[in-house]
Design a protein around this motif. Structure first.
Motif, PDB file in Angstrom:
ATOM      1  N   TYR A 160       0.658  -1.342   0.025  1.00 12.08           N
ATOM      2  CA  TYR A 160       0.159  -0.067   0.006  1.00 12.08           C
ATOM      3  C   TYR A 160       0.900   1.169   0.021  1.00 12.08           C
ATOM      4  O   TYR A 160       0.587   2.202  -0.872  1.00 12.08           O
ATOM      5  CB  TYR A 160      -0.918   0.130   1.143  1.00 12.08           C
ATOM      6  CG  TYR A 160      -1.548  -1.128   1.699  1.00 12.08           C
ATOM      7  CD1 TYR A 160      -2.291  -1.787   0.913  1.00 12.08           C
ATOM      8  CD2 TYR A 160      -1.576  -1.583   3.017  1.00 12.08           C
ATOM      9  CE1 TYR A 160      -3.080  -3.079   1.070  1.00 12.08           C
ATOM     10  CE2 TYR A 160      -2.147  -2.884   3.311  1.00 12.08           C
ATOM     11  CZ  TYR A 160      -2.843  -3.503   2.573  1.00 12.08           C
ATOM     12  OH  TYR A 160      -3.386  -4.497   3.049  1.00 12.08           O
ATOM     13  N   THR A 327      -9.803  -6.642   5.281  1.00 10.84           N
ATOM     14  CA  THR A 327     -10.203  -5.762   4.227  1.00 10.84           C
ATOM     15  C   THR A 327      -9.322  -4.610   3.937  1.00 10.84           C
ATOM     16  O   THR A 327      -8.830  -3.806   4.930  1.00 10.84           O
ATOM     17  CB  THR A 327     -11.614  -5.213   4.598  1.00 10.84           C
ATOM     18  OG1 THR A 327     -12.645  -6.354   4.654  1.00 10.84           O
ATOM     19  CG2 THR A 327     -12.159  -4.476   3.350  1.00 10.84           C
ATOM     20  N   ILE A 329      -8.246  -1.404   0.722  1.00 12.62           N
ATOM     21  CA  ILE A 329      -8.287  -0.559  -0.347  1.00 12.62           C
ATOM     22  C   ILE A 329      -7.278   0.361  -0.717  1.00 12.62           C
ATOM     23  O   ILE A 329      -6.737   1.022   0.091  1.00 12.62           O
ATOM     24  CB  ILE A 329      -9.803   0.217  -0.275  1.00 12.62           C
ATOM     25  CG1 ILE A 329     -10.163   0.641  -1.850  1.00 12.62           C
ATOM     26  CG2 ILE A 329      -9.865   0.955   0.548  1.00 12.62           C
ATOM     27  CD1 ILE A 329     -11.397   0.899  -1.819  1.00 12.62           C
ATOM     28  N   LYS A 331      -5.617   3.197  -3.630  1.00  6.42           N
ATOM     29  CA  LYS A 331      -5.721   4.014  -4.782  1.00  6.42           C
ATOM     30  C   LYS A 331      -4.466   3.994  -5.672  1.00  6.42           C
ATOM     31  O   LYS A 331      -3.233   4.397  -4.985  1.00  6.42           O
ATOM     32  CB  LYS A 331      -6.093   5.323  -4.493  1.00  6.42           C
ATOM     33  CG  LYS A 331      -6.068   6.407  -6.012  1.00  6.42           C
ATOM     34  CD  LYS A 331      -6.770   7.616  -5.422  1.00  6.42           C
ATOM     35  CE  LYS A 331      -6.878   8.725  -6.728  1.00  6.42           C
ATOM     36  NZ  LYS A 331      -5.775   9.066  -7.128  1.00  6.42           N
ATOM     37  N   GLY A 336      -8.324   1.662  -8.871  1.00  2.49           N
ATOM     38  CA  GLY A 336      -8.485   1.201  -7.318  1.00  2.49           C
ATOM     39  C   GLY A 336      -8.386  -0.107  -7.207  1.00  2.49           C
ATOM     40  O   GLY A 336      -8.798  -0.726  -8.308  1.00  2.49           O
ATOM     41  N   ALA A 338      -9.379  -3.579  -4.382  1.00  2.55           N
ATOM     42  CA  ALA A 338      -9.581  -3.712  -2.935  1.00  2.55           C
ATOM     43  C   ALA A 338      -9.547  -5.303  -2.593  1.00  2.55           C
ATOM     44  O   ALA A 338      -9.724  -6.060  -3.771  1.00  2.55           O
ATOM     45  CB  ALA A 338     -11.063  -3.279  -2.767  1.00  2.55           C
ATOM     46  N   ARG A 339      -9.522  -5.702  -1.621  1.00  6.11           N
ATOM     47  CA  ARG A 339      -9.439  -7.250  -1.147  1.00  6.11           C
ATOM     48  C   ARG A 339     -10.101  -7.224   0.241  1.00  6.11           C
ATOM     49  O   ARG A 339     -10.165  -6.737   1.138  1.00  6.11           O
ATOM     50  CB  ARG A 339      -7.992  -7.518  -1.150  1.00  6.11           C
ATOM     51  CG  ARG A 339      -6.851  -7.073  -0.384  1.00  6.11           C
ATOM     52  CD  ARG A 339      -6.803  -7.788   0.834  1.00  6.11           C
ATOM     53  NE  ARG A 339      -6.440  -9.269   0.852  1.00  6.11           N
ATOM     54  CZ  ARG A 339      -6.911 -10.185   1.563  1.00  6.11           C
ATOM     55  NH1 ARG A 339      -7.532  -9.818   2.379  1.00  6.11           N
ATOM     56  NH2 ARG A 339      -6.417 -11.425   1.249  1.00  6.11           N
ATOM     57  N   SER A 392     -11.428 -10.036  -4.457  1.00  7.33           N
ATOM     58  CA  SER A 392     -10.507  -8.902  -4.731  1.00  7.33           C
ATOM     59  C   SER A 392     -11.320  -8.147  -5.960  1.00  7.33           C
ATOM     60  O   SER A 392     -12.075  -8.871  -6.789  1.00  7.33           O
ATOM     61  CB  SER A 392      -9.201  -9.308  -5.295  1.00  7.33           C
ATOM     62  OG  SER A 392      -9.211  -9.895  -6.556  1.00  7.33           O
ATOM     63  N   VAL A 399     -14.754   0.191  -6.851  1.00  4.29           N
ATOM     64  CA  VAL A 399     -13.916  -0.904  -5.955  1.00  4.29           C
ATOM     65  C   VAL A 399     -14.557  -0.906  -4.659  1.00  4.29           C
ATOM     66  O   VAL A 399     -14.136  -2.104  -3.803  1.00  4.29           O
ATOM     67  CB  VAL A 399     -12.510  -0.708  -5.998  1.00  4.29           C
ATOM     68  CG1 VAL A 399     -11.828  -1.003  -7.396  1.00  4.29           C
ATOM     69  CG2 VAL A 399     -12.065   0.690  -5.353  1.00  4.29           C
ATOM     70  N   LYS A 400     -15.172  -0.009  -4.112  1.00  5.75           N
ATOM     71  CA  LYS A 400     -15.807  -0.166  -2.916  1.00  5.75           C
ATOM     72  C   LYS A 400     -16.923  -1.171  -2.698  1.00  5.75           C
ATOM     73  O   LYS A 400     -17.387  -1.653  -1.745  1.00  5.75           O
ATOM     74  CB  LYS A 400     -16.473   1.071  -2.633  1.00  5.75           C
ATOM     75  CG  LYS A 400     -15.676   2.129  -1.839  1.00  5.75           C
ATOM     76  CD  LYS A 400     -15.294   1.690  -0.328  1.00  5.75           C
ATOM     77  CE  LYS A 400     -16.434   1.983   0.540  1.00  5.75           C
ATOM     78  NZ  LYS A 400     -16.205   1.648   1.939  1.00  5.75           N
ATOM     79  N   ILE A 402     -16.262  -4.100  -2.765  1.00  4.44           N
ATOM     80  CA  ILE A 402     -15.713  -5.115  -1.917  1.00  4.44           C
ATOM     81  C   ILE A 402     -16.557  -5.322  -0.661  1.00  4.44           C
ATOM     82  O   ILE A 402     -16.646  -6.385  -0.063  1.00  4.44           O
ATOM     83  CB  ILE A 402     -14.151  -4.765  -1.666  1.00  4.44           C
ATOM     84  CG1 ILE A 402     -13.681  -6.193  -1.262  1.00  4.44           C
ATOM     85  CG2 ILE A 402     -14.191  -3.501  -0.594  1.00  4.44           C
ATOM     86  CD1 ILE A 402     -13.539  -7.133  -2.073  1.00  4.44           C
TER      87      ILE A 402
END
Length: 451
Positions: A160, A327, A329, A331, A336, A338-339, A392, A399-400, A402
């Motif tokens: 990240y 969880t 996320i 950028k 984007g 997320a997982r 993912s 991507v939110k 997720i």
């Protein structure tokens, strides 16, 4: 008799606990000892301060120290470092202004957080080499970039922090080299996410050095290059972002137990092996909602939730700190990712599951509505129970989504149950079959074929 609640650490977990305890008990003595100047700050916003999207570090502060003292009636003492804990005598030893004193407690919260890992690289002490995990480090990077006007940045680590700092420094006009010793960036997100992100980073002129261990850094007093086994790469500034480790030494010295995760071991209420001592935030473990086992995923919401729950528990309302799904996320320029849950098949099998997965790509909006983008969804389930294990998503928007899978994990839903959720639909926001529902439908079909 008035009881005393002492908190070690003034960031997310610590201040959430102190604030909730004060709301629940107006008479309790609440003391927070923070060894630095900053409290209750949004660490996740630091790359955007470095980039220039946030004008001042003060904007990242959620609640000022003075507001905690005057508005919330919390005895917050900055620049006070707790250097010892006596669990039997129920005291902590505090160092401030070259003096030491003992502070008794009835309940104690250890919220000492985590620190950036500093690998044993040669040249870590050179000017221009930074880690970034606290406000002072972010300020130092911002000042260095502003005052020295570097041209080339080396980012060590493709997690990240590495991805976000690549964007931040590219936004300041620097040429970016990103070094990752593994075959892909964003390892916890899975290969399907990583390859999409890597292609996008290259499109944004980030030079990727994958499968490339760093040996160290070179320069006279100031960093000039990154040393590799295969040669050197010039660099005017280096950001080392290879992960964090929990600050547990204070706890361990006091006999507070840690676990295989490396973090402080706690029960469902955040309590340690001492009845009156709790731990929360980046220094403490939590229970994984998928495996039911101890896990350590140091993220902001986990810290805030656990701190708030402990604030209720110490004031007489036992409250579980809650489980986590891992969880995350991130950028990456215009993309984007997320997982959540378990994506790695080996880990799933080690936890007793028989994983099966699908990967689909679907539009984020109705095909005829302007602005639709492609979203890639990877969904993993257990073959026998059909329970959802993780997912993912990666794409320019949406991507939110997720969070739908996060909810499914906490509810223990099967793939078919997720497929049949009554998800919202309107052309500007989603196709009739949302990408999450589409992935569930495809995986449900695979499970039927495998039966």
């Amino acid at each position: 008799m008035t009881e005393t609640f002492v908190v070690i650490g003034g960031d997310a977990a610590g201040m959430s606990a102190a604030s909730k305890a004060r709301r629940e008990d107006r008479d309790r003595e609440i003391l927070v000892f923070e060894k630095g100047d900053w409290v209750s700050y949004a660490a996740c916003g630091m790359p955007y301060y470095v980039k220039g999207d946030v004008d001042s570090l003060d904007e990242l502060v959620q609640v000022t120290p003075e507001a905690f003292r005057t508005e919330r009636d919390i005895d917050l003492r900055t620049n006070h470092e707790v250097v010892g804990i006596d669990p039997v005598g129920q005291t902590v030893t505090v160092s401030a202004d070259d003096n030491r004193f003992e502070q008794p407690y009835d309940q104690l919260l250890v919220a000492t957080g985590a620190r950036a890992i500093e690998p044993p690289f040669a040249g870590m002490d050179l000017d221009g080499v930074f880690t970034i995990h606290n406000m002072d480090e972010a300020d130092a990077i911002h000042t260095y970039v502003t005052e020295t006007d570097p041209e080339t940045a080396a980012i060590v680590g493709g997690g990240y922090v590495g991805i976000e700092m690549a964007e931040a420094l590219a936004g300041r006009g620097l040429d970016i080299h990103l070094f990752e010793m593994l075959p892909h960036v964003l390892q916890p997100f899975g290969e399907s996410v990583a390859t999409v992100v890597e292609d996008h980073l290259r499109e944004r002129d980030v030079e990727l050095h994958l499968d490339t261990p760093v040996a160290g850094f070179d320069g006279e007093e100031t960093v000039a290059s990154v040393d590799l086994d295969s040669g050197t790469v010039p660099a005017d500034i280096v950001i080392v972002g290879v992960g964090v480790e929990p600050n547990v030494e204070l706890a361990e010295d006091a006999g507070i137990e840690t676990d295989e995760t490396g973090a402080i071991a706690t029960d469902e209420y955040g309590r340690t092996n001492y009845e009156t001592i709790f731990a929360a935030g980046d220094c403490a473990e939590a229970t994984n909602v998928v495996t039911g086992e101890a896990d350590h995923v140091p993220l902001a919401l986990t810290a805030n939730r656990a701190g708030r729950a402990i604030g209720q528990t110490v004031t007489g309302t036992p409250t579980e700190v809650g489980e986590i799904a891992g969880t995350a996320i991130v950028k990456a320029f215009d993309l984007g990712a997320a997982r959540t849950g378990i994506l790695d098949e080996t880990r799933a099998r080690d936890a007793g599951f028989d994983p099966i997965s699908v990967e689909i790509t679907a539009p984020t909006r109705a095909h005829y509505y302007p602005g639709a983008e492609e979203l890639t969804v990877t969904l993993v389930a257990d073959r026998e129970s059909e329970r959802v294990l993780g997912a993912s998503v990666v794409g320019p928007e949406g991507v939110k989504r997720i969070d739908t899978i996060v909810t499914a994990l906490h509810a223990g839903l099967t793939v078919s149950e997720v497929e049949n959720l009554d998800l919202a639909y309107a052309p500007p926001f989603s196709p009739v079959w949302d990408p999450i529902a589409t992935a569930s439908k495809v995986l449900a079909g695979s499970l039927e074929d495998a039966a």
